[in-house]
Design a protein around this motif. Sequence first.
Motif, short mmCIF file in Angstrom:
data_model
loop_
_atom_site.label_atom_id
_atom_site.label_comp_id
_atom_site.label_asym_id
_atom_site.label_seq_id
_atom_site.Cartn_x
_atom_site.Cartn_y
_atom_site.Cartn_z
N ARG A 46 35.96 46.48 40.17
CA ARG A 46 36.29 46.14 41.57
C ARG A 46 36.35 44.63 41.79
N ASN A 47 35.47 43.86 41.17
CA ASN A 47 35.50 42.41 41.35
C ASN A 47 36.78 41.82 40.78
N ILE A 87 39.65 43.41 40.53
CA ILE A 87 40.74 43.83 41.41
C ILE A 87 40.81 42.93 42.64
N ARG A 88 39.65 42.68 43.26
CA ARG A 88 39.64 41.81 44.45
C ARG A 88 40.10 40.40 44.11
N ALA A 89 39.60 39.84 43.01
CA ALA A 89 39.97 38.48 42.63
C ALA A 89 41.46 38.40 42.30
N GLU A 137 43.87 40.36 43.50
CA GLU A 137 44.63 40.46 44.75
C GLU A 137 44.62 39.14 45.51
N THR A 138 43.46 38.49 45.53
CA THR A 138 43.35 37.19 46.20
C THR A 138 44.25 36.16 45.54
#
Length: 76
Positions: free
Chosen positions: A62-63, A65-67, A69-70
């Motif tokens: 998840r980390n 994926i978030r990074a 996307e950012t």
Amino acid sequence: MVELKLAKLPDRTPVKLAITVTPDLLNALRDYAAIYAQTYGTEEPVADLIPAMLTAFLESDRNFIRARETAQRGQS
């Protein structure tokens, strides 16, 4: 231009990637392939399992994926 429900498919051209692994990792990958064969009744070469394993790993982080996307939003 007609707008279809299905978007244009992404590039699916395979890319060959050579890696070097430690003997311990190779043994673990072989063990995984053996357990995979016992579980599903189908033997698959380690080289065929690795892309699916990497995909599953990346999709579960998840980390990451978030990074990602950012970072992608920052590039647009």
